[in-house]
Design a protein around this motif. Structure first.
Motif, PDB file in Angstrom:
ATOM      1  N   GLN A  22       1.225   4.131  -2.879  1.00 25.88           N
ATOM      2  CA  GLN A  22       1.013   5.552  -2.582  1.00 25.88           C
ATOM      3  C   GLN A  22       2.224   6.370  -3.010  1.00 25.88           C
ATOM      4  O   GLN A  22       2.088   7.465  -3.563  1.00 25.88           O
ATOM      5  CB  GLN A  22       0.750   5.762  -1.089  1.00 25.88           C
ATOM      6  CG  GLN A  22      -0.586   5.276  -0.613  1.00 25.88           C
ATOM      7  CD  GLN A  22      -0.736   5.407   0.900  1.00 25.88           C
ATOM      8  OE1 GLN A  22       0.107   6.001   1.576  1.00 25.88           O
ATOM      9  NE2 GLN A  22      -1.815   4.843   1.438  1.00 25.88           N
ATOM     10  N   GLU A  52       0.832  -1.208   0.000  1.00 27.26           N
ATOM     11  CA  GLU A  52       0.000   0.000   0.000  1.00 27.26           C
ATOM     12  C   GLU A  52       0.866   1.258   0.000  1.00 27.26           C
ATOM     13  O   GLU A  52       0.625   2.195  -0.765  1.00 27.26           O
ATOM     14  CB  GLU A  52      -0.916   0.026   1.223  1.00 27.26           C
ATOM     15  CG  GLU A  52      -2.022  -0.985   1.219  1.00 27.26           C
ATOM     16  CD  GLU A  52      -2.765  -1.035   2.551  1.00 27.26           C
ATOM     17  OE1 GLU A  52      -2.520  -0.161   3.419  1.00 27.26           O
ATOM     18  OE2 GLU A  52      -3.590  -1.948   2.725  1.00 27.26           O
ATOM     19  N   LEU A  53       1.882   1.266   0.859  1.00 23.97           N
ATOM     20  CA  LEU A  53       2.756   2.435   0.942  1.00 23.97           C
ATOM     21  C   LEU A  53       3.547   2.632  -0.346  1.00 23.97           C
ATOM     22  O   LEU A  53       3.748   3.770  -0.794  1.00 23.97           O
ATOM     23  CB  LEU A  53       3.692   2.309   2.143  1.00 23.97           C
ATOM     24  CG  LEU A  53       3.034   2.406   3.510  1.00 23.97           C
ATOM     25  CD1 LEU A  53       4.029   2.069   4.603  1.00 23.97           C
ATOM     26  CD2 LEU A  53       2.430   3.778   3.725  1.00 23.97           C
ATOM     27  N   ALA A 100       2.341   6.647  -6.777  1.00 16.48           N
ATOM     28  CA  ALA A 100       1.325   7.587  -7.236  1.00 16.48           C
ATOM     29  C   ALA A 100       1.758   9.022  -6.956  1.00 16.48           C
ATOM     30  O   ALA A 100       1.561   9.917  -7.782  1.00 16.48           O
ATOM     31  CB  ALA A 100      -0.008   7.288  -6.557  1.00 16.48           C
ATOM     32  N   ARG A 101       2.336   9.239  -5.814  1.00 16.35           N
ATOM     33  CA  ARG A 101       2.762  10.588  -5.433  1.00 16.35           C
ATOM     34  C   ARG A 101       3.906  11.088  -6.311  1.00 16.35           C
ATOM     35  O   ARG A 101       3.963  12.252  -6.678  1.00 16.35           O
ATOM     36  CB  ARG A 101       3.189  10.593  -3.976  1.00 16.35           C
ATOM     37  CG  ARG A 101       3.629  11.949  -3.505  1.00 16.35           C
ATOM     38  CD  ARG A 101       3.929  11.946  -2.045  1.00 16.35           C
ATOM     39  NE  ARG A 101       4.337  13.292  -1.653  1.00 16.35           N
ATOM     40  CZ  ARG A 101       4.878  13.565  -0.518  1.00 16.35           C
ATOM     41  NH1 ARG A 101       5.050  12.618   0.374  1.00 16.35           N
ATOM     42  NH2 ARG A 101       5.231  14.786  -0.228  1.00 16.35           N
TER      43      ARG A 101
END
Length: 125
Positions: free
Chosen positions: A78, A74-75, A81-82
């Motif tokens: 993220q 998940e991290l 995506a960031r």
């Protein structure tokens, strides 16, 4: 004939004794690896309890590893995506491994991933 049988029985007994001693030694070693919360300190645990608690603890650790792996994924998603990793295709830059880029970095530590602040903006995110 009796002498041959006696020697064979003694040999078998010695092998069986070594097998039992090895099993008992490993069960004792397992008991030392269990955290205190899995061991009843009031009573000396027997072999069955040690084995059962060891299985419980191993299952707990497996769930913990699965949970940590899911959280890491998940991290990482993220972070990708960031940082817009989908457009560059460069996994090392997307994860900030080289220290380039403004975002946090992923750092691998003994099979575990953790996010550390870093990059070109003085740790400000």
């Amino acid at each position: 004939m009796n002498e041959k049988r006696r020697r064979r029985r003694e040999s078998h007994n010695a092998v069986e004794r070594r097998r039992r001693d090895n099993i008992n030694e490993k069960i004792q070693e397992l008991s030392t690896l269990l955290p205190e919360i899995y061991v009843d300190s009031a009573n000396k645990p027997n072999k069955g309890v040690i084995l059962r608690k060891s299985v419980d603890y191993i299952r707990h650790l497996q769930q913990l590893v699965t949970s940590q792996n899911n959280r890491n994924q998940e991290l990482e998603a993220q972070l990708r995506a960031r940082n817009g990793a989908g457009s560059t295709g460069d996994e090392n830059n997307a994860n900030g491994v080289n220290g380039a880029g403004p975002g946090p970095q992923l750092q691998q530590d003994f099979g575990m991933m953790r996010i550390v602040s870093g990059g070109g903006n003085g740790g400000q995110n």
